[in-house]
Design an enzyme around this catalytic site. Structure first.
Site, PDB file in Angstrom:
ATOM      1  N   LEU A   1       0.858  -1.173   0.000  1.00  0.00           N
ATOM      2  CA  LEU A   1       0.000   0.000   0.000  1.00  0.00           C
ATOM      3  C   LEU A   1       0.899   1.229   0.000  1.00  0.00           C
ATOM      4  CD1 LEU A   1      -2.824  -0.800   2.622  1.00  0.00           C
ATOM      5  CD2 LEU A   1      -3.021  -0.809   0.126  1.00  0.00           C
ATOM      6  N   ASP A   2       0.423   2.310  -0.623  1.00  0.00           N
ATOM      7  CA  ASP A   2       1.167   3.564  -0.612  1.00  0.00           C
ATOM      8  C   ASP A   2       1.436   4.013   0.825  1.00  0.00           C
ATOM      9  OD1 ASP A   2       1.102   3.677  -3.361  1.00  0.00           O
ATOM     10  OD2 ASP A   2      -0.467   5.219  -3.456  1.00  0.00           O
ATOM     11  N   LEU A   3       2.498   4.758   1.000  1.00  0.00           N
ATOM     12  CA  LEU A   3       2.838   5.345   2.294  1.00  0.00           C
ATOM     13  C   LEU A   3       1.632   6.031   2.923  1.00  0.00           C
ATOM     14  CD1 LEU A   3       4.900   6.624   4.412  1.00  0.00           C
ATOM     15  CD2 LEU A   3       5.117   8.497   2.771  1.00  0.00           C
TER      16      LEU A   3
END
Length: 236
Positions: free
Chosen positions: A82-84
């Site tokens: 998942l993105d930051l």
């Protein structure tokens, strides 16, 4: 008719937002990861916003979700990311067999992911489908952009949940899993995700976090193939 690349534009004056990656300071939250489910093959975790899934470049970005989990599950293996800035459900494998099994499910689009997002503006339609190919915007990386010539196929289904004072709440169901797909697709239909430091600007960016959460993940368990659905509460 000539087809062209379209960079995500966060305002009407420039194709560059005033946010620069050089301004970024990595300050992950201190809270321990919340384990949603664990068994002999899998670990499901609720990733907090602001924490990397895997280590970044440099010692100052070594703190990440998988590193924290290895303190409890030394054998843990990465399956997806998942993105930051995105929170929500992630699954990790505890055996090489589970990693291969889940990797094939993600590759063959056999998993089902549901995200909740708060977006700018009052979305008028009840539901929709976005089919816009994406590629990296090299002069402005890590941003992505729509490109009909060299972009990879990217598709997102969405449904309106309700209107809110600051915009709309949507349910997002990605068909594909490209980098920043939901963020660029929402911007492309005129409704950037609130709090997005890369694709929103002005009032739409003035939020403490990206308003995007991986609410639910459905997949087949690598031991026997039974269906498993894990969800994480929406924090906004």
């Amino acid at each position: 008719m000539m087809r062209r690349s379209i960079r995500p534009i966060c305002c009407g004056y420039s194709n560059r937002c005033d946010f620069l990656m050089t301004d970024f300071i990595y300050a992950p939250p201190d809270a321990a990861p919340v384990i949603l489910h664990e068994d002999h093959e899998l670990v499901f975790v609720d990733k907090p916003a602001g924490l990397l899934s895997v280590p970044g470049k440099g010692a100052h970005m070594a703190d990440c979700l998988i590193a924290r989990l290895r303190g409890v599950f030394p054998e843990i293996l990465l399956v997806h990311r998942l993105d930051l800035d995105t929170s929500g459900v992630m699954v990790f494998a505890r055996t090489p067999h589970a990693q291969r099994h889940l990797g094939l499910q993600f590759e063959k689009r056999q998993t089902r992911k549901t995200y909740i997002a708060r977006v700018a503006g009052q979305v008028q339609a009840r539901s929709g489908h976005v089919d816009l190919p994406l590629t990296v915007d090299w002069p402005n990386r890590p941003r992505q952009m729509v490109c009909h010539d060299t972009g990879r196929s990217a598709q997102t289904d969405w449904a309106l949940m309700r209107h809110e004072d600051t915009g709309s709440r949507l349910r997002l169901m990605p068909v594909t899993g490209r980098s920043h797909q939901l963020r660029v697709h929402m911007l492309a239909i005129g409704h950037p995700i609130l709090g997005d430091p890369l694709y929103a600007c002005g009032a739409a960016r003035a939020y403490p976090r990206l308003m995007l959460h991986a609410k639910e993940l459905r997949l087949r368990h690598p031991d026997g193939g039974r269906g498993v659905t894990i969800s994480a509460p929406v924090p906004f």
